[in-house]
Design a protein around this motif. Structure first.
Motif, mmCIF file in Angstrom:
data_model
loop_
_atom_site.group_PDB
_atom_site.id
_atom_site.type_symbol
_atom_site.label_atom_id
_atom_site.label_comp_id
_atom_site.label_asym_id
_atom_site.label_seq_id
_atom_site.Cartn_x
_atom_site.Cartn_y
_atom_site.Cartn_z
ATOM 1 N N SER A 31 -89.750 15.888 26.493
ATOM 2 C CA SER A 31 -89.132 14.848 25.671
ATOM 3 C C SER A 31 -89.404 13.506 26.335
ATOM 4 O O SER A 31 -89.858 13.452 27.492
ATOM 5 C CB SER A 31 -87.624 15.086 25.510
ATOM 6 O OG SER A 31 -86.978 15.080 26.777
ATOM 7 N N ASP A 32 -89.132 12.440 25.633
ATOM 8 C CA ASP A 32 -89.443 11.104 26.130
ATOM 9 C C ASP A 32 -88.653 10.818 27.408
ATOM 10 O O ASP A 32 -87.422 10.719 27.380
ATOM 11 C CB ASP A 32 -89.095 10.066 25.063
ATOM 12 C CG ASP A 32 -89.505 8.654 25.466
ATOM 13 O OD1 ASP A 32 -90.031 8.480 26.585
ATOM 14 O OD2 ASP A 32 -89.303 7.732 24.661
ATOM 15 N N PRO A 33 -89.315 10.677 28.548
ATOM 16 C CA PRO A 33 -88.590 10.440 29.803
ATOM 17 C C PRO A 33 -87.963 9.056 29.872
ATOM 18 O O PRO A 33 -87.155 8.785 30.759
ATOM 19 C CB PRO A 33 -89.673 10.615 30.872
ATOM 20 C CG PRO A 33 -90.940 10.258 30.179
ATOM 21 C CD PRO A 33 -90.775 10.736 28.765
ATOM 22 N N ASN A 34 -88.336 8.178 28.936
ATOM 23 C CA ASN A 34 -87.751 6.841 28.902
ATOM 24 C C ASN A 34 -86.625 6.723 27.885
ATOM 25 O O ASN A 34 -86.194 5.617 27.561
ATOM 26 C CB ASN A 34 -88.833 5.805 28.570
ATOM 27 C CG ASN A 34 -89.779 5.571 29.733
ATOM 28 O OD1 ASN A 34 -89.429 5.815 30.882
ATOM 29 N ND2 ASN A 34 -90.980 5.113 29.441
ATOM 30 N N ALA A 35 -86.144 7.852 27.365
ATOM 31 C CA ALA A 35 -85.141 7.817 26.307
ATOM 32 C C ALA A 35 -83.860 7.128 26.749
ATOM 33 O O ALA A 35 -83.202 6.455 25.950
ATOM 34 C CB ALA A 35 -84.837 9.239 25.828
ATOM 35 N N GLU A 51 -76.983 5.819 39.302
ATOM 36 C CA GLU A 51 -76.413 5.949 37.963
ATOM 37 C C GLU A 51 -77.113 6.999 37.114
ATOM 38 O O GLU A 51 -76.479 7.806 36.450
ATOM 39 C CB GLU A 51 -76.467 4.591 37.242
ATOM 40 C CG GLU A 51 -75.851 4.621 35.852
ATOM 41 C CD GLU A 51 -75.873 3.263 35.187
ATOM 42 O OE1 GLU A 51 -75.322 3.141 34.081
ATOM 43 O OE2 GLU A 51 -76.443 2.311 35.774
ATOM 44 N N TYR A 52 -78.436 6.970 37.105
ATOM 45 C CA TYR A 52 -79.164 7.891 36.231
ATOM 46 C C TYR A 52 -80.172 8.693 37.045
ATOM 47 O O TYR A 52 -81.142 8.155 37.580
ATOM 48 C CB TYR A 52 -79.877 7.136 35.110
ATOM 49 C CG TYR A 52 -80.738 8.036 34.250
ATOM 50 C CD1 TYR A 52 -80.173 9.058 33.502
ATOM 51 C CD2 TYR A 52 -82.125 7.874 34.217
ATOM 52 C CE1 TYR A 52 -80.954 9.898 32.730
ATOM 53 C CE2 TYR A 52 -82.914 8.704 33.439
ATOM 54 C CZ TYR A 52 -82.330 9.715 32.702
ATOM 55 O OH TYR A 52 -83.102 10.554 31.940
ATOM 56 N N CYS A 53 -79.930 9.992 37.165
ATOM 57 C CA CYS A 53 -80.858 10.908 37.832
ATOM 58 C C CYS A 53 -81.258 11.995 36.843
ATOM 59 O O CYS A 53 -80.532 12.289 35.902
ATOM 60 C CB CYS A 53 -80.207 11.552 39.061
ATOM 61 S SG CYS A 53 -79.572 10.378 40.274
ATOM 62 N N ARG A 54 -82.411 12.596 37.075
ATOM 63 C CA ARG A 54 -82.864 13.668 36.194
ATOM 64 C C ARG A 54 -83.683 14.672 36.995
ATOM 65 O O ARG A 54 -84.017 14.455 38.164
ATOM 66 C CB ARG A 54 -83.682 13.115 35.031
ATOM 67 C CG ARG A 54 -85.005 12.483 35.446
ATOM 68 C CD ARG A 54 -85.753 11.967 34.234
ATOM 69 N NE ARG A 54 -87.009 11.345 34.614
ATOM 70 C CZ ARG A 54 -87.516 10.276 34.007
ATOM 71 N NH1 ARG A 54 -86.868 9.704 33.028
ATOM 72 N NH2 ARG A 54 -88.680 9.779 34.403
#
Length: 489
Positions: A218-222, A307-310
Motif C-alpha cells: 500500500s502507499d507508504p506515504n499514506a 510519532e509515526y513508526c511502521r
C-alpha cells in the motif's frame, strides 16, 4: 497504447473534469499527444483544427483533421499480420484487379482505393524535423472465396495459437476480449490488456515486475510523506517503492535524509525511538514427580517517542539500533515485534531424547498455532522443561536464541535471555513483511522454526518461499530467528 487512443482518452478525461497540468508544460504535453500544428496552420491546409485539451490563448496547438474515418479501423501495419494458415492477411483479401485468385492482394499505402482495400485520410501530423506526414486508416472491401471476414480482417479460420487461445470466454477482468467463429467452433482472445497485465498472443499475462523490488503493498506515504514513490501494478494490485531519483535529478537518498529518514534499497526508514523501557517479571512452572521447576522471564513495556513508526523501521533503544520492526501493535497482536538484524543460523528444534518427548506446550493444529502470539512464553516453557531431572534434554534452537544478545546492546531489553523463538503467529508477521525485512536485515529466505509443538515428535515451521506452514520432525536443522516483543506504554 496508440496515439489515437491517447488522444481520445485525454479529450474525454478533460471533459469529465479530471484534466490537470502545469501551464509551463502544456506545449510539451500537446506535442507528445500528437497536437503538432498551430490553429492557423490547420486553417491554411483546409482542415479542421482539433485543439489540444491543454491549449491556451498563446499556444493554440492543434491536430489537423480531414475526415472522421469512422468505419476504417485498420492501420497499415495490420496488413502484415499472419493469418491462421500461416499466410498474410493480404492473401485472404479479394483483389478485383488480380485475375489470379491464388495470389495475394496488393496494398499501396495512402490511397483511397488500393486493390481490395479502401483508405481514408484522417489527419496530418508534423514530425520533429518539420516534415508533414499523412495519417491514414483503412478497411477491407471483401474477402476471397473460402476466407471469412471477422473482426475487421480476412482469415481462413481462427488462429488459436496466436490470437484466440481460449475455448471459453476468459472474462473482461484482465482486458478486452474478442471472439472468433469458424468450422471448429467459437474461440476467444484478448485484443488489449488492462493496466497490470502484459499482452502476449491473445493472452493477458500478469506483469512480471518483482515484488521484492516493490516491497510496500500500500502507499507508504499514506500517513506521512517520506519521499518520492514509484509503483508497479500486477493485475489489479499496486505495489510501491521509493524512487531512486526524482524528476529534478535529486536522489531519494537525499530526499529521505533531508526529511530525517534513511534510504535503503528502495525503502525510506525511520528510527523509532523507544525509551523508559521497564520489565515485568513472569514465571513458568513445570512439576515432575514431587519437584517443581520454575523459570522467571521478563515482559517488556516501552514508551514510543517517535510519532509515526511502521514495519521495517529501525527499533532504537538508548540511541542504538536493536533490530527492525516486524509488526506494529494492533487489535490482533497488541505488541511491537522486533527482529534481530544480523543472525540467521540453522539449529535443530530438539535433539537426542528431546526429539520424541512431549513437552508441556500444547499440541496445536495449524489453525491454532497461526493464532498463537506467545513465543516468549513458549520459549521459556521449553527452557524450563529442559532442566527436568534425568532427561538430558537438548533444544538447540531455544538454547541458541537464549544466549543471543543484540550487537552493541545498550539496555537490558536486548541482552541475552530476552530474545526468543517466535510462535507461528509471530512468524506470520515476518512473512507478511518479508520483502521489507529482507532489505533491512540479513534474513535468508529459508524454512524457519516456530516455537509451537504439533505432536511429541514434531513442531511447526514456516516455508516463506511458498507461504506454507507444516509440521516436521524436531531433529531437522532449520533457520531460527531471534525476536523481541514490547508493549507500548
Amino acid at each position: 497504447m496508440t496515439k489515437k487512443f491517447l488522444l481520445l482518452t485525454t479529450i474525454l478525461s478533460c471533459y469529465s473534469g479530471s484534466c490537470f497540468a502545469e501551464a509551463v508544460n502544456n506545449s510539451e504535453i500537446c506535442k507528445s499527444l500528437g497536437y503538432t500544428f498551430t490553429y492557423n496552420e490547420c486553417i491554411t491546409k483546409n482542415t479542421v483544427p482539433l485543439l489540444c485539451p491543454f491549449a491556451d490563448a498563446i499556444n493554440k496547438q492543434a491536430l489537423c483533421v480531414t475526415n472522421s474515418c469512422r468505419g476504417y479501423p485498420l492501420k497499415e501495419t495490420d496488413f502484415n499480420q499472419i493469418a491462421s494458415d500461416g499466410k498474410s492477411i493480404l492473401y485472404h483479401i479479394k483483389d478485383p484487379d488480380n485475375s489470379d485468385s491464388n495470389a495475394p492482394a496488393v496494398f499501396v499505402p495512402k490511397q483511397k482505393d488500393s486493390h481490395g482495400i479502401l483508405g481514408c485520410l484522417a489527419a496530418y501530423e508534423k514530425a520533429s524535423d518539420g516534415t508533414i506526414n499523412e495519417v491514414w486508416y483503412y478497411k477491407i472491401k471483401e474477402c476471397k472465396a473460402g476466407s471469412m471476414y471477422q473482426n475487421n480482417l480476412c482469415d481462413k479460420g481462427c488462429d488459436r495459437a496466436n490470437k484466440y487461445p481460449y475455448d471459453t470466454h476468459p472474462g473482461n477482468f484482465a482486458g478486452k476480449v474478442e471472439n472468433c467463429v469458424d468450422e471448429k467452433g467459437e474461440s476467444f482472445g484478448y485484443i488489449e490488456c488492462n493496466e497490470g497485465w502484459k499482452f502476449n498472443k491473445g493472452q493477458c499475462l500478469l506483469n512480471q515486475c518483482s515484488i521484492s523490488n516493490y516491497p510496500y503493498s500500500s502507499d507508504p506515504n499514506a500517513v506521512v510523506n517520506r519521499g518520492l514513490t514509484t509503483t508497479c501494478q500486477i493485475g489489479k494490485n499496486l505495489y510501491y517503492r521509493y524512487s531512486e531519483t526524482a524528476p529534478d535529478g535529486s536522489s531519494s537518498e537525499e530526499i529521505c535524509s533531508g526529511k530525517g529518514y534513511t534510504y535503503l534499497n528502495g525503502l525510506c526508514l525511520e528510527s523509532c525511538n523507544l525509551t523508559n523501557c521497564t520489565p515485568t517479571n513472569q514465571t513458568v512452572t513445570y512439576t515432575a514427580g514431587e519437584k517443581t521447576y520454575t523459570r522467571t522471564y521478563h515482559e517488556w513495556a516501552c514508551k514510543q517517542n517517535t510519532e509515526y513508526c511502521r514495519e521495517g523501521d529501525y527499533a532504537v533503544v538508548n540511541g542504538v539500533i536493536i533490530g527492525s520492526i516486524a509488526h506494529m501493535p494492533d487489535a490482533e497482536y497488541n505488541k511491537m515485534l522486533i527482529v534481530n538484524p544480523n543472525v540467521n543460523v540453522e539449529q535443530k528444534w530438539g535433539d537426542g531424547n528431546a526429539t520424541t518427548i512431549d513437552t508441556p506446550l500444547p499440541n496445536l493444529s495449524v489453525a491454532a498455532a497461526k493464532q498463537d502470539y506467545n513465543g516468549r512464553l513458549n520459549s521459556n516453557t521449553i527452557l524450563n522443561f529442559k532442566e527436568t531431572d534425568n532427561t538430558n534434554l537438548k533444544y538447540p534452537a531455544f538454547e541458541y536464541v537464549a544466549a543471543y544478545s543484540s550487537p552493541s546492546c545498550a539496555h537490558d531489553v536486548c541482552k541475552a535471555g530476552e530474545w526468543y523463538v517466535p510462535s507461528l503467529g509471530e512468524l506470520g508477521y515476518l512473512y507478511d513483511y518479508r520483502y521489507i525485512l529482507y532489505k533491512t536485515t540479513k534474513f535468508k529466505q529459508g524454512i524457519t522454526w516456530s516455537s509451537n509443538e504439533s505432536y511429541a515428535s514434531s513442531a511447526w515451521r514456516l516455508r516463506p518461499d511458498v507461504g506454507i506452514r507444516d509440521s516436521v520432525t524436531k531433529q531437522e536443522g532449520r533457520l531460527v530467528i531471534p525476536v523481541i516483543s514490547i508493549t507500548i506504554k
